[in-house]
Write an enzyme that holds these catalytic residues in place. Structure first.
Site, mmCIF file in Angstrom:
data_model
loop_
_atom_site.group_PDB
_atom_site.id
_atom_site.type_symbol
_atom_site.label_atom_id
_atom_site.label_comp_id
_atom_site.label_asym_id
_atom_site.label_seq_id
_atom_site.Cartn_x
_atom_site.Cartn_y
_atom_site.Cartn_z
ATOM 1 N N ASP A 233 0.885 -1.457 0.216
ATOM 2 C CA ASP A 233 -0.157 -0.141 0.053
ATOM 3 C C ASP A 233 0.918 1.363 -0.085
ATOM 4 O O ASP A 233 1.479 1.716 0.998
ATOM 5 C CB ASP A 233 -0.715 0.035 1.216
ATOM 6 N N ASP A 357 -17.401 5.425 -1.520
ATOM 7 C CA ASP A 357 -16.245 4.837 -0.864
ATOM 8 C C ASP A 357 -16.559 4.559 0.843
ATOM 9 O O ASP A 357 -17.840 4.560 1.042
ATOM 10 C CB ASP A 357 -15.206 6.101 -0.705
ATOM 11 N N ARG A 557 -7.556 -3.570 -5.937
ATOM 12 C CA ARG A 557 -6.436 -2.678 -6.034
ATOM 13 C C ARG A 557 -5.241 -3.604 -6.081
ATOM 14 O O ARG A 557 -4.253 -3.254 -6.900
ATOM 15 C CB ARG A 557 -6.156 -1.855 -4.644
ATOM 16 N N ASP A 573 -3.757 5.166 -5.937
ATOM 17 C CA ASP A 573 -4.271 6.379 -5.378
ATOM 18 C C ASP A 573 -3.301 7.489 -5.892
ATOM 19 O O ASP A 573 -2.250 8.045 -5.336
ATOM 20 C CB ASP A 573 -4.000 6.499 -3.778
ATOM 21 N N HIS A 631 -12.372 9.939 -9.752
ATOM 22 C CA HIS A 631 -12.252 9.584 -8.050
ATOM 23 C C HIS A 631 -11.398 10.292 -7.613
ATOM 24 O O HIS A 631 -10.056 10.643 -8.122
ATOM 25 C CB HIS A 631 -12.033 8.093 -8.331
ATOM 26 N N GLU A 1294 -11.159 -32.305 -76.598
ATOM 27 C CA GLU A 1294 -12.088 -31.261 -75.970
ATOM 28 C C GLU A 1294 -13.349 -31.079 -76.520
ATOM 29 O O GLU A 1294 -14.212 -30.469 -75.598
ATOM 30 C CB GLU A 1294 -10.987 -29.870 -76.243
#
Length: 1763
Positions: A233, A357, A557, A573, A631, A1294
């Protein structure tokens, strides 16, 4: 050769290069790259100091300080690493080895002494090798998808992987060119308990991938850059630290060819990866095993496909999830959320999804909502649904331990505790306590089934309380606000390992859990980076429980390879700055590589306030993110578009580009379908499409949607003009970004609306952008957009559109109702800037078209593109009734009366038609279109159709759909959905003398149609028209030749194949259109189509020959070499040739006599010069030879002496006459027979000779039974009373005539039959259909008594001639023999073989003969070949020798040439001639400008009665005295007296050449040009003997192939694509061919070549001549090919029967038989062998064996006692 002297500078540079090479090999990173040394056993960032040298040397390493701190100063010596103790190969696809560590100091302790490596070639493009501890179990990633796979190997591992023994190293090569792509020999492997290192040299700096990080550029910097990989993170702020995901995968583009490979290390432990300038890569991981997968691709896209095949292809998202989305962290309350929704609705912003959120939660606790601020949240989803929008909420993994508001129990926590759902401390019992958003928290262990059950249950409970549409999961790296736990972390080697990769904070448990925490899969140390992966798997189960059959959406994420199978991802982020808008593009491109195409960045940035300009530009580019969401974080200004003002430039710009996005959503959705099913990328790097352009290798400020849409955003402030690729300047003001559609694209579109719910109800359309060839193609996938599983895939190809389209113009809209789940697009047309037809079908194929003629037919005149006169869209027929049963369909159709006529008044339109469709079998159907009210001619060729149809729909490979307006038939392959026939296009015409139908084709790959000369095997579809009408016409481009074969095989893009026969014998043509499409035009009969479904090319031929009849099995002796010539003087010449061939020892089975043996070219009559021929034939046959004679159909009618053949024919009434209503007379022609008692003056022109000397001839009507009886009688009489023979050659059938129509040229009856209203593009079409043949109104009578016009059956004459001849041969000789015919039609192959006609002696005829043979393989005639060295024109030495090598592998191998023109020039090497004549007197003659020299040479002709003669040769004095003795000079042969006979003998024996055994003649231009093997020199004869000995050696194999063709319908001469259809390279090969499946022939086909560049298909191949494995597979290969050599390769896995050769098959069949055994990569081989007496008829003793072998690679073994 002069020795090279190097300059001082060159020497210095070479020394420096050697030094640098040594250093680069040795300088491998021991310490962390970019770091300076070691302190307390861990990597630090301090500068090197003196104590580091000591530590380096303690480890047994080398110390060398450098000026650059990021280059390692401490590196490995050469005695470090492991050695191979043992190695085994369980099978050809796998290698196992045991390794032992070399004695040396340990780096970090606990080194592992013994290792094992398991390597496996899992698929043809995927190699796996795993290095592990065989004595102790170590952690391995329990990957859900990989564990479900089973290897499907097809390529031997030793072609790809080699192991070096000491020190141990691996070399990975690309199989097809043996290029090294991954070479670990550059540095030793280190394998300790908590430190594993492996380095590998790479072939290129073009490295992409590795993650998750912020890479400021897409292509990696290889200058000692280190990238840590360990989920974390952390903010993506542009540093080199590790981020949310764990991706040890990279792709490497090798060069401009596009060839690429990928490397994936399946290891979830913390690691770092260093990229080095060698270029090279070094991996350092602190646990697990080295489990590597290497993927090979011809393009970067293919590598991605291979990677995703391993880890799982991406999920296809719900359609609505492709809409625009709004979110922010902490709206504050639901009212503000709704205000945001309403203000963006108010500006009509396209907008599908609203998020909340963690602020929606009660105290940020999962599975709760704030009942004060978000009190109406349970109704919020319904509020959104009312306007077609969706709601997504967030869940984090961390579960609070605290109680809820009011001290209420937090039941989710309580239930999880009861289930032991949490990650525990190291004791395995105590839940590990950390802290996240809700405060003190525990962490679910998603690797535990108990936890999964708990999570699914909690989610289901919460969904019942708060409805929503999808799930967003966050903080799952796993994130912890405490360092490790609330208690801290114990001091042990898991939390503090001896080596820590270059991860953020240099602390393993920073912002996460202690590494010694326990999970079900193992220690958190090992599974940390799998936390999100396990959470995704659990969440997918939760979504399935809640949403059932609906697709929903999952967004995570943190991720790991394989997550994309279930989830999308956003780039984390980010910040509201101009850097992050740039860096988002490399991030999206990388996740495309990683298998997560549903990807995007937070639009306008998450942190910080976004300026209007930045947000406007970000909304522009964000409209093209696959995951398009705005966001931002709490505490910053709102940045949804409407927040900037309803009339703001940002809103206007956002609406504009979101409307474009919504317009293109069908295209984007189709891309996701392709990603889901084929592993393709959605957001695509430019380099993936344009890898041959090195400038694209570094492009990362532009990107593509799929192949066709290029997005060029503005990524810098105040930028209005951007320089892009190739200096294209684009004006991009504030409201614009660059969008470009690639030429050749068709993009599906839909009229946009404010949500996808509404836009999906709108009409759809296409954007068409033409390429340089005025063509375009595209795909559309369409379903209900929400259901799990695939509903329907519509594939369309639309080309040749006449208008160029630019955004935002949209094409013709087709209405779709929202209730429909499946869209079927039919008959799309466009009206843009005038008329535009997707398929331009020529309405006026005749010459001299103009607007008036065009419009008179009701057609459209449009000069914008060819053709100019085209049919309107509704031109054709419409359905009036349709009856369907399980056996087929019956349909009545009527012509669209809107159009007055088809434009040919002399050809009556037929307004009502009937269509019968019959499902004959699972793989074959028929559709017949005819006039139900009037009988029309139908081809009287009996086909073998099943007696009962296939009524079980499930068994049929096809389904049939009927399009009603205009009428058309669609045939769809059920397994792929490919439409292989689609005649629902305008232009269908059915009139009395002109019928036309067009079908779309599924691909550009069409083969067949004949007989005519084609320059390539695959047809060129650029408006090429080929006429078909049998004619005495030597092969030539666009010339209709001897036979008619309206059959083609089509390949589909799915590698499937099908075949189509039009059973129609009228004059016709076919036009191939680039759309791709095909137009048939025929002058009569009906349309009777048969379609066979394959699905392989070889099965197409098998099914087709099952329908028309299997090829005849020729007599064994007819596979021997054969000699023929038109122009033998007498039987003595044949005898001499025979003697010389025997003397030369050249294998030779069959001798012919052309029409020379006949008296005045009369069938069945022997000429006085050939009275000794019967005795000669008897003598030859007694010595094992065979004899074939020629018969023409034309019978002379002008004889003054009795001619039984004619007289008996008149008595039996077998000759073609006029219709009885006109005359009862014979239709007379003229062919070869001469009038009696005349001497032909050959100096006259041809037409005069025909008029003066050729007699009237009749033409037998071979349809009639009495004609067959008469023909049998004549053949039998000749056999019994004149001459024995073994086979018959029928020619001129032919049928050919030397006058046009009839003697005098006046054809009786309807003149339209001779010159119909439409004339196909036939040779001499201006002279009518009767040119060089009979009048079209001549009448023939079928065996059932039906009278037919020659107009209808002309092209069947050779077909009707074949069976009576074959039957007579078998009956008269009592043996099988062979019949060879010139004219053929489908099913002729049941009785006869065929040669490719009177070809020319030219180099191009060599490769064209291969094409011709391959086409006749399709047509069901296996016994075929061309006249070796050519029929017309003199042959040249090199060409004839190369042709002799090629011809040795014709099934029908005959050298045949014709009469030449009298020529008296010879080219002679003067000096060599002088040496021959050195004893002769040289006389000086004459004076003047040139002195002449007379050379006199005596010789005796090689005939018993020949007298001594003289040859007089004149040279100019200049030539005679020339110092350039090696040059060739022209010599004039002076004719003295009757020199004609002398010249014949000179040509025959080349006296000067043979007498002195010296190659005097470079080439001979001669009268009566012989070209047989003994007509040249000894070297020529020797080379021919050698190659024919190879042929005779392999005749048992060839005979077996003939038997399999006869019984199974398989091909003998086989195109490479028949065996390797999955290799598209083979689809265009026509200069090589196969004998059956196992022998590859690659001849030299061009003058002067000594090397042949040919293709070696995939598999193992052995050189026939050396028995060595060529070591090449699936690649071009240069083959040395001297003049006496032909390239032959035997395919591994096959057994070929052989026999010791002799000079005839009579003797070779007495020799021992043997087997060539060529093993494949699995060490096995198989084959078949057929043997009988070689010429018996009916029941006979036969042997058919299936052979199997497993032994050494290649062997020839024999047996002598075979009965």
């Amino acid at each position: 050769m002069v020795k090279k002297h190097f300059s001082k500078l060159e020497v210095m540079l070479m020394v420096m290069f050697v030094i640098m090479t040594v250093i680069s090999i040795a300088f491998i990173v021991l310490f962390a790259t970019g770091q300076s040394g070691v302190k307390e056993g861990r990597w630090t960032t301090e500068k090197y100091t003196s104590n580091f040298e000591e530590k380096c040397q303690e480890r047994g390493c080398c110390w060398s300080p450098r000026d650059e701190s990021n280059v390692p100063w401490c590196f490995f010596p050469t005695n470090y690493g492991y050695t191979v103790e043992s190695q085994e190969t369980p099978n050809s696809y796998a290698i196992k080895a045991k390794l032992t560590r070399m004695e040396s100091p340990s780096l970090f302790g606990q080194h592992i002494k013994e290792l094992a490596i398991d390597a496996e070639m899992q698929t043809k493009n995927r190699l796996r090798f795993k290095i592990y501890d065989p004595n102790n179990k170590r952690f391995e990633v329990p990957h859900e998808h990989i564990l479900s796979l089973k290897p499907t190997p097809s390529s031997p591992i030793n072609n790809t992987l080699q192991i070096t023994q000491k020190p141990f190293g691996l070399t990975v090569r690309r199989e097809e060119n043996q290029k090294v792509v991954f070479d670990t020999r550059m540095a030793p492997i280190v394998f300790e308990d908590q430190y594993i290192q492996l380095s590998a040299k790479l072939p290129s700096h073009n490295i992409y991938g590795l993650g998750e990080h912020v890479h400021r550029q897409y292509r990696h910097d290889t200058n000692w850059r280190t990238w840590p990989i360990f989920t974390r993170d952390s903010f993506p702020n542009g540093g080199t630290h590790n981020l949310y995901g764990h991706y040890p995968f990279f792709l490497c583009l090798e060069d401009e060819s596009g060839k690429s490979f990928g490397v994936f290390l399946l290891n979830s432990n913390a690691m770092d990866v260093t990229l080095q300038p060698a270029p090279a890569v070094t991996y350092r991981t602190i646990g697990g095993v080295l489990d590597f997968y290497i993927f090979f691709g011809d393009t970067p896209e293919q590598v991605v496909h291979e990677f995703l095949e391993l880890i799982g292809k991406p999920v296809i998202p719900a359609y609505w999830s492709l809409g625009f989305q709004l979110s922010r962290w902490n709206y504050g309350n639901l009212s503000i959320v709704k205000e945001t929704v309403e203000r963006n609705r108010a500006v009509d912003l396209p907008y599908d999804i609203q998020y909340t959120d963690i602020d929606y939660m009660e105290d940020k606790k999962d599975f709760t909502y704030d009942k004060v601020k978000f009190a109406e949240l349970p109704q919020f989803a319904e509020y959104l649904h009312e306007k077609g929008q969706r709601y997504i909420l967030i869940l984090d993994p961390a579960i609070a331990t605290s109680k809820r508001v009011g001290d209420a129990p937090y039941e989710s926590y309580d239930r999880g505790t009861a289930k032991n759902a949490w990650v525990t401390e190291s004791d395995g019992v105590t839940p590990l306590i950390g802290e996240v958003w809700p405060g003190e928290a525990v962490f679910p262990d998603y690797t535990s089934q108990a936890c999964i059950d708990w999570w699914v249950d909690e989610y289901e409970r919460f969904y019942r309380e708060v409805k929503h549409d999808a799930l967003w999961i966050d903080m799952n790296e796993v994130s912890n606000f405490k360092q490790g736990s609330a208690k801290g972390c114990a001091s042990n080697n898991l939390n503090y390992p001896p080596f820590i990769p270059n991860i953020l904070d240099n602390l393993m448990y920073s912002k996460t859990l202690c590494m010694d925490a326990k999970q079900s899969w193992g220690n958190h140390y090992d599974v940390h980076s799998l936390y999100a992966y396990s959470m995704v798997l659990a969440s997918e189960k939760a979504l399935q429980r809640v949403f059932g059959a609906n697709r929903s959406l999952l967004l995570t994420r943190s991720s790991f390879p394989g997550v994309g199978k279930y989830s999308g991802h956003w780039l984390g982020d980010n910040g509201a700055n101009w850097n992050d808008i740039k860096w988002a593009i490399p991030g999206m491109l990388e996740f495309g590589l990683f298998g997560i195409p549903y990807i995007g960045a937070d639009v306008c940035g998450f942190f910080d306030d976004s300026t209007e300009e930045l947000c406007r530009r970000w909304m522009q580019v964000g409209a093209f993110y696959p995951f398009s969401r705005n966001h931002n974080a709490e505490g910053y200004k709102p940045q949804d578009p409407a927040a900037y003002g309803a009339d703001s430039a940002l809103v206007r710009s956002s609406k504009h580009y979101l409307n474009i996005r919504y317009t293109l959503l069908p295209y984007l959705y189709t891309l996701f379908y392709k990603a889901h099913t084929a592993g393709e990328t959605v957001v695509r790097p430019v380099v993936h499409e344009f890898y041959s352009d090195s400038e694209t290798w570094t492009i990362d400020r532009q990107f593509l949607w799929g192949k066709y849409l290029l997005i060029t955003p503005v990524l810098d402030p105040m930028e209005q003009v951007a320089d892009r690729k190739r200096h294209v300047e684009m004006y991009l003001p504030g409201e614009k970004l660059g969008l470009h559609i690639r030429g050749g694209a068709i993009l599906p579109t839909q009229k946009p609306n404010v949500t996808t719910t509404y836009s999906r109800r709108n009409p759809m359309g296409l954007i068409i952008a033409l390429d340089d060839y005025d063509s375009a193609a595209g795909e559309l996938f369409w379903d209900d957009g929400d259901s799990r599983g695939i509903v329907s895939f519509l594939f369309f190809v639309c080309l040749l559109v006449c208008c160029v389209m630019l955004l935002p113009l949209i094409g013709f809209w087709i209405q779709i109702f929202h209730q429909m789940k499946v869209l079927i697009l039919l008959n799309l047309g466009f009206v843009l800037n005038g008329f535009c037809n997707l398929l331009r079908i020529n309405c006026h194929p005749e010459d001299n078209v103009d607007q008036a003629k065009c419009e008179a037919r009701g057609c459209i005149w449009d000069v914008s593109s060819a053709p100019n006169c085209i049919y309107p869209e509704d031109y054709g027929y419409n359905v009036t009734s349709l009856k369907e049963s399980n056996e087929g369909m019956t349909i009545d159709i009527i012509r669209n009366a809107k159009y007055r006529s088809s434009g040919r008044p002399q050809s009556r339109d037929i307004d009502t038609l009937r269509v019968d469709i019959k499902y004959h079998s699972s793989d074959m159907l028929q559709f017949k279109i005819y006039d139900p009210n009037n009988n029309r001619y139908e081809v009287p060729v009996e086909l073998s159709v099943p007696t009962t149809p296939e009524t079980d729909e499930d068994k049929r490979l096809y389904r049939v759909a009927i399009v009603q307006h205009p009428f058309g038939i669609q045939i769809i392959r059920k397994s792929t959905g490919t439409i292989i026939w689609d005649s629902s296009v305008p232009g269908f015409t059915f009139s009395d003398m002109f019928i036309q139908v067009t079908t779309k084709l599924p691909s550009q790959y069409v083969y067949g149609f004949g007989e005519t000369e084609h320059k390539t095997y695959k047809h060129n579809l650029n408006y090429h028209t080929w006429g078909m009408f049998s004619k005495d016409q030597p092969p030539g481009y666009k010339m209709n030749c001897y036979g008619v074969h309206p059959f083609y095989m089509g390949l589909e893009n799915t590698d499937d194949a099908h075949g189509v026969l039009l059973l129609n014998s009228n004059a016709m043509d076919v036009t191939l259109l680039p759309s791709p499409a095909l137009t048939y035009r025929t002058l009569g009969g009906i349309l009777d189509f048969y379609v066979v479904m394959g699905p392989t090319p070889e099965m197409v031929v098998q099914e087709y020959t099952l329908l028309i009849g299997r090829p005849v099995l020729p007599a064994y002796w007819s596979l021997g070499f054969q000699l023929c010539r038109y122009g033998y003087t007498n039987d003595k010449e044949i005898e001499t040739l025979y003697t010389e061939m025997r003397t030369a020892g050249i294998p030779y089975d069959v001798q012919y006599a052309d029409i020379d043996y006949m008296e005045r070219q009369l069938d069945f009559v022997l000429d006085k010069e050939f009275q000794g021929l019967p005795a000669l034939v008897d003598s030859m046959r007694n010595e094992g030879m065979r004899f074939i004679f020629i018969l023409d159909p034309a019978i002379s009618g002008n004889e003054t002496q009795p001619y039984p053949a004619f007289e008996r024919g008149i008595a039996a009434d077998v000759f073609i006459k006029w219709p009885q209503t006109i005359s009862d007379e014979i239709v007379w022609g003229k062919v070869w027979p001469d009038y009696p008692n005349v001497t032909v003056d050959e100096s006259l022109d041809w037409d005069t000779q025909v008029e003066l000397y050729r007699s009237y001839t009749t033409f037998p009507d071979f349809f009639r039974n009495q004609t067959a009886d008469w023909w049998h009688t004549e053949i039998k009489d000749f056999y019994e009373n004149t001459m024995k023979f073994d086979g018959i050659w029928i020619d001129m059938n032919e049928p050919a005539s030397f006058v046009h129509g009839t003697v005098g040229g006046k054809c009786l009856g309807d003149p339209l039959l001779e010159n119909p209203p439409y004339m196909p593009p036939l040779e001499s079409k201006h002279l009518g259909l009767n040119h060089k043949t009979l009048c079209m109104n001549s009448e023939q009578i079928l065996s059932d008594g039906t009278r037919v016009r020659h107009y209808d059956v002309h092209s069947l004459y050779g077909w009707s001639h074949s069976k009576p001849t074959y039957d007579a041969l078998l009956d008269v000789t009592g043996k099988r023999g062979i019949v060879v015919t010139r004219s053929t039609y489908p099913s002729s192959g049941k009785w006869v073989g065929h040669w490719l006609g009177d070809n020319y002696s030219g180099w191009d005829q060599l490769y064209k003969s291969i094409i011709g043979m391959m086409e006749f393989s399709l047509f069901g005639i296996s016994y075929t070949g061309a006249d070796i060295c050519g029929f017309f024109n003199p042959a040249e030495y090199e060409m004839c020798l190369r042709w002799s090598h090629l011809g040795a592998f014709y099934p029908y191998s005959r050298n045949h040439n014709g009469k030449g023109n009298p020529v008296s020039e010879l080219k002679i090497n003067f000096c060599r001639l002088k040496r021959i004549l050195k004893k002769k007197v040289i006389y000086g003659l004459g004076a003047g400008p040139g002195m002449y020299v007379l050379l006199e040479q005596s010789y005796r002709l090689k005939t018993p009665k020949a007298k001594r003669s003289k040859v007089w040769l004149y040279f100019t004095a200049k030539d005679a005295n020339s110092a350039a003795c090696n040059k060739c000079f022209k010599v004039i042969l002076c004719k003295r007296g009757n020199s004609s006979n002398l010249m014949k003998h000179l040509a025959r024996y080349s006296v000067l050449l043979k007498a002195e055994k010296c190659s005097v003649f470079d080439s001979l231009l001669r009268d009566l040009t012989p070209q047989d093997p003994v007509a040249w020199d000894a070297e020529f004869a020797s080379a021919t003997r050698d190659v024919l000995n190879i042929r005779y050696t392999l005749l048992p194999y060839l005979y077996t192939l003939m038997f399999e063709a006869h019984t199974k319908g398989s091909t003998v001469i086989r195109p490479l694509l028949h065996e390797f259809v999955d290799d598209k390279t083979t689809w265009e090969i026509y200069r090589q061919f196969l004998w059956g499946p196992a022998l590859l022939i690659s001849p030299a086909l061009d003058p002067g070549v000594t090397t042949v560049r040919g293709y070696i298909p995939k598999g193992r191949w052995y050189d026939f001549h050396t028995a060595k494995d060529v070591g090449v597979s699936g690649a071009m290969f240069d083959m040395p090919t001297p003049l006496n050599h032909i390239n032959l390769h035997v395919r591994g896995g096959y057994i070929l029967p052989w026999q010791k050769p002799e000079n005839t098959t009579y003797y070779s069949r007495k020799n021992p038989l043997g087997l060539i055994v060529a093993l494949n990569d699995t060490g096995t081989a198989k084959g078949s062998f057929f043997w009988d007496d070689g010429e018996g008829i009916g029941k006979r003793k036969v042997t058919f064996e299936h052979l199997h072998h497993q032994d050494s690679k290649y062997c020839m073994c024999s047996w002598s006692d075979y009965s």
